[in-house]
Write a protein that holds these residues in place. Structure first.
Motif, short mmCIF file in Angstrom:
data_model
loop_
_atom_site.label_atom_id
_atom_site.label_comp_id
_atom_site.label_asym_id
_atom_site.label_seq_id
_atom_site.Cartn_x
_atom_site.Cartn_y
_atom_site.Cartn_z
N SER A 16 48.00 36.37 39.09
CA SER A 16 46.76 35.94 39.73
C SER A 16 47.11 34.91 40.80
O SER A 16 48.26 34.48 40.91
CB SER A 16 45.87 35.21 38.72
OG SER A 16 45.34 36.09 37.79
N ALA A 17 46.11 34.50 41.55
CA ALA A 17 46.28 33.38 42.48
C ALA A 17 46.54 32.11 41.67
O ALA A 17 46.14 32.02 40.50
CB ALA A 17 45.02 33.22 43.31
N THR A 57 41.40 30.85 44.30
CA THR A 57 40.35 31.81 44.70
C THR A 57 39.04 31.05 44.98
O THR A 57 38.36 31.34 45.97
CB THR A 57 40.15 32.86 43.58
OG1 THR A 57 41.42 33.43 43.28
CG2 THR A 57 39.20 33.96 44.01
N GLU A 62 46.65 35.86 45.65
CA GLU A 62 47.57 36.57 44.75
C GLU A 62 48.88 36.90 45.47
O GLU A 62 49.96 36.90 44.87
CB GLU A 62 46.91 37.87 44.26
CG GLU A 62 46.12 37.75 42.96
CD GLU A 62 44.84 36.94 43.04
OE1 GLU A 62 44.42 36.59 44.16
OE2 GLU A 62 44.26 36.63 41.99
N PHE A 121 44.51 41.92 41.40
CA PHE A 121 43.15 41.71 41.95
C PHE A 121 42.88 42.44 43.25
O PHE A 121 41.80 42.33 43.80
CB PHE A 121 42.99 40.19 42.10
CG PHE A 121 41.76 39.64 42.73
CD1 PHE A 121 40.48 39.93 42.24
CD2 PHE A 121 41.85 38.76 43.80
CE1 PHE A 121 39.35 39.36 42.81
CE2 PHE A 121 40.73 38.18 44.37
CZ PHE A 121 39.48 38.48 43.88
N ARG A 142 35.95 39.29 40.26
CA ARG A 142 36.56 38.11 39.63
C ARG A 142 37.24 38.52 38.33
O ARG A 142 36.73 39.32 37.56
CB ARG A 142 35.51 37.03 39.37
CG ARG A 142 34.85 36.42 40.60
CD ARG A 142 35.81 35.86 41.63
NE ARG A 142 36.77 34.87 41.19
CZ ARG A 142 36.62 33.55 41.33
NH1 ARG A 142 35.52 33.06 41.83
NH2 ARG A 142 37.58 32.72 40.96
N GLY A 143 38.41 37.97 38.13
CA GLY A 143 39.17 38.31 36.92
C GLY A 143 39.92 39.63 37.05
O GLY A 143 40.49 40.14 36.08
N GLY A 144 39.97 40.19 38.27
CA GLY A 144 40.48 41.54 38.47
C GLY A 144 41.98 41.72 38.26
O GLY A 144 42.44 42.86 38.14
N SER A 145 42.73 40.64 38.18
CA SER A 145 44.17 40.81 37.92
C SER A 145 44.42 41.41 36.54
O SER A 145 45.43 42.10 36.33
CB SER A 145 44.91 39.48 38.04
OG SER A 145 44.76 38.96 39.33
N ASP A 146 43.52 41.14 35.61
CA ASP A 146 43.65 41.76 34.28
C ASP A 146 43.64 43.28 34.43
O ASP A 146 44.41 44.00 33.79
CB ASP A 146 42.47 41.38 33.36
CG ASP A 146 42.37 39.88 33.10
OD1 ASP A 146 43.41 39.21 33.17
OD2 ASP A 146 41.25 39.40 32.83
N1 ASP Z 1 42.13 35.22 41.38
C1 ASP Z 1 41.03 36.10 41.01
C2 ASP Z 1 39.93 35.28 40.35
O1 ASP Z 1 40.04 34.07 40.27
C3 ASP Z 1 41.46 37.23 40.14
C4 ASP Z 1 42.05 36.83 38.80
O2 ASP Z 1 42.40 35.66 38.57
O3 ASP Z 1 42.19 37.72 37.95
O4 ASP Z 1 38.94 35.81 39.94
#
Ligand code: ASP
Ligand code: ADP
Ligand code: MG
Length: 407
Positions: free
Chosen positions: A41-42, A47, A74, A136, A150-154
Motif C-alpha cells: 500500500s501507500a 493516500t 503505492e 490498489f 479504498r483498501g484496494g491493495s488487499d
Molecule cells: N492506499 C489505499 C488506501 O489508503 C489503498 C490501500 O491501502 O489498500 O485506501
C-alpha cells in the motif's frame, strides 16, 4: 517450497524504519526457502494526504486525474521496498499496476479487475527476483490509470494470489487478525482464529476495513487461503476459511459487531405515492454509478409519502443535484441530506434462527438512549442507522449485549 503473496498495509509502511522492518520479514520468508510476491500500500497517511491535496486544487476531484495522483502513493512505496530488499542483498523489482499490466474496467476510483497476466511475475520468480507490486491500481482499456477503491491493495494481493495459484495470501496489518469488533474501538473485542468467507464478506461490507470486501469475494471465488496477521510481531493470526469449523463459531448467535462511518442519508419529502416512483427516484443515481443501500418508504398519508435511502458519503455531493432534479420533476417538496450518521451492525450465522436477536439489539441501543433512524436485516445480520456521534458507544454496548467479550 511455497509460493506466498505478502501484502503490507499503509500503517506497516509508515516510515523508512517500518519499510526496513517489513523488508526483513520478507527476507526471512525467502530464507525459509519460499517464493514471495510482495504487494504494498501507500505509506501510512499518504493516500489521505494526496486526496486532501486534490480537494484543495479542485474540489470536484476529476476521477481520471485523481486516480493518476493516488496511484503514485503505492508506486513510491513499491520502489522504496524494492530498494530496501536490495539493500539486504536480495534481488527485487518494483512494478506499478500498469507495468504488469493489471487490467481493470473503466470505472475510475472504484475499478474492478478484469485481467491479471502473470508472465512478468513468473519470469522474476524463476530468476529468484522478488516482485514488489504497487497495490490498489490498474490500467483501463484506454490506457489510463485506475484505482480499486479504498483498501484496494488487499484486492490486488488476493487477485495476484489467485492468478499465481499461490499457496497462501498473507495480509499484514496493524492488528493481529480479525476481532469480534474493531479492537481500536472496543477494548474487550475477542480475537478470532477463524472466520468464514460469508461472515468476513458481511463484516467487510459493513465497515470492518481490515479486509476490503472485494478481496474476500475473490478469495472465496478462487479459494485463496487468506490469512490476516500483524506486521508488528504477534503469534496470533486469523484464517478466513470455507465454513465454520470451530464449535465457537457454530454456537455463536452473533459473532461480530461492525461500524460503518462512511454512510450518508438522503430523503425526498412529500413524494406522490404511485407506481414507478421508486424507480424514478433511484434510476438517475444508478445511471451515475451511485450505489444505494438501505431504502425506506414511509406509510402513505393522503397519497403522499417520504422516501429515504442511504448511500456512500463519498457519493453524496454527486447524488444531491441529481435528486434535486428528480424532486422537481415529481413535484416533491424538498430533499434532506444527512452525513452525520453511521451504520452499526450485528453479524452472525445464528441471526436467522434466533428471533430474539433484533429485540436484544434494539433494547441495548434504547438503554443508552441511542435513537434508531433506519433498520435493515438479512439472514445473517441486523443493521441500524444511528447518529454518527454514538457509533463507537453503540459498538461497545452491542458487543456486551451479545456476550462477545473476552472470557
Ligand atoms: N492506499 C489505499 C488506501 O489508503 C489503498 C490501500 O491501502 O489498500 O485506501
Ligand atoms: P492497512 O493499512 O494495513 O490496510 P487498515 O486500516 O485498512 O490497515 O485495516 C486495519 C484496521 O481495521 C485496524 O487497525 C482496525 O482498526 C480496523 N478494523 C475494523 N474492524 C476490525 C475487526 N473486526 N477486526 C480487526 N480490525 C478491524
Ligand atoms: Mg486496508
Amino acid at each position: 517450497m511455497a509460493l506466498i503473496v505478502q501484502k503490507f498495509g499503509g500503517s506497516s509502511l509508515a516510515s523508512p524504519d517500518h519499510i526496513r522492518r517489513v523488508a526483513c520479514t520478507i527476507a526471512a520468508t525467502k530464507k525459509e526457502g519460499h517464493q514471495v510476491v510482495v504487494v504494498v500500500s501507500a505509506m501510512g497517511g499518504e493516500t489521505d494526504r494526496l486526496l486532501a491535496l486534490a480537494t484543495e486544487i479542485n474540489p470536484d476531484k476529476p476521477a481520471r486525474e485523481l486516480d493518476a495522483l493516488l496511484a503514485t502513493g503505492e508506486q513510491a512505496s513499491a520502489a522504496l521496498m524494492a530498494m530496501a530488499l536490495q539493500n539486504l542483498g536480495l534481488s527485487a523489482r518494483s512494478y506499478a499496476g500498469i507495468q504488469l499490466p493489471l487490467r481493470t474496467d473503466a470505472n475510475h476510483t472504484r475499478a474492478r479487475i478484469v485481467d491479471l497476466p502473470t508472465s512478468v511475475l513468473r519470469r522474476d520468480l524463476d530468476q529468484n527476483i522478488i516482485p514488489v507490486v504497487a497495490g490498489f491500481q490498474g490500467v483501463n482499456g484506454n490506457g489510463d490509470i485506475t484505482t480499486l477503491g479504498r483498501g484496494g491493495s488487499d484486492t490486488t494481493a488476493v487477485a495476484l494470489a489467485a492468478a499465481l495459484q499461490a499457496d497462501v495470501c498473507e495480509i499484514y496489518t496493524d492488528v493481529d487478525g480479525v476481532y469480534t469488533a474493531d479492537p481500536n474501538i472496543c477494548p474487550s473485542a475477542r480475537h478470532l482464529s477463524k472466520v468464514t468467507y460469508e461472515e468476513m464478506l458481511e463484516m467487510s461490507g459493513l465497515g470492518a476495513k481490515v479486509l476490503q470486501i472485494r478481496s474476500v469475494e475473490l478469495a472465496q471465488k478462487y479459494r485463496v487461503p487468506l490469512l490476516v496477521k500483524s506486521s508488528f510481531g504477534s503469534n496470533k493470526c486469523t484464517w478466513i476459511v470455507e465454513e465454520a469449523k470451530s464449535m465457537e463459531m457454530e454456537s455463536a448467535i452473533v459473532s461480530g459487531i461492525t461500524l460503518d462511518r462512511s454512510v450518508a442519508k438522503l430523503s425526498v419529502i412529500h413524494v406522490p405515492d404511485r407506481p414507478g416512483i421508486a424507480y424514478q427516484i433511484l434510476a438517475p443515481l444508478a445511471d451515475a454509478q451511485i450505489n444505494v443501500d438501505m431504502v425506506i418508504q414511509n406509510a402513505s398519508i393522503e397519497g403522499y409519502t417520504d422516501f429515504t435511502f442511504t448511500l456512500s458519503r463519498e457519493d453524496l455531493a454527486k447524488a444531491r443535484p441529481l435528486l434535486e432534479q428528480v424532486a422537481k420533476d415529481i413535484g416533491a417538496w424538498e430533499i434532506r441530506a444527512d452525513d452525520s450518521i453511521a451504520k452499526v451492525s450485528a453479524i452472525g450465522l445464528g441471526v436467522k434462527n434466533h428471533p430474539g436477536v433484533a429485540a436484544r439489539m434494539f433494547k441495548a441501543l434504547a438503554d443508552e438512549n441511542i435513537n434508531i433512524q433506519m433498520i435493515s436485516t438479512s439472514e445473517i445480520r441486523i443493521s441500524c442507522i444511528i447518529e454518527a456521534k454514538y457509533g463507537e458507544l453503540a459498538v461497545r454496548v452491542l458487543h456486551d449485549a451479545f456476550g462477545l467479550q473476552q472470557s
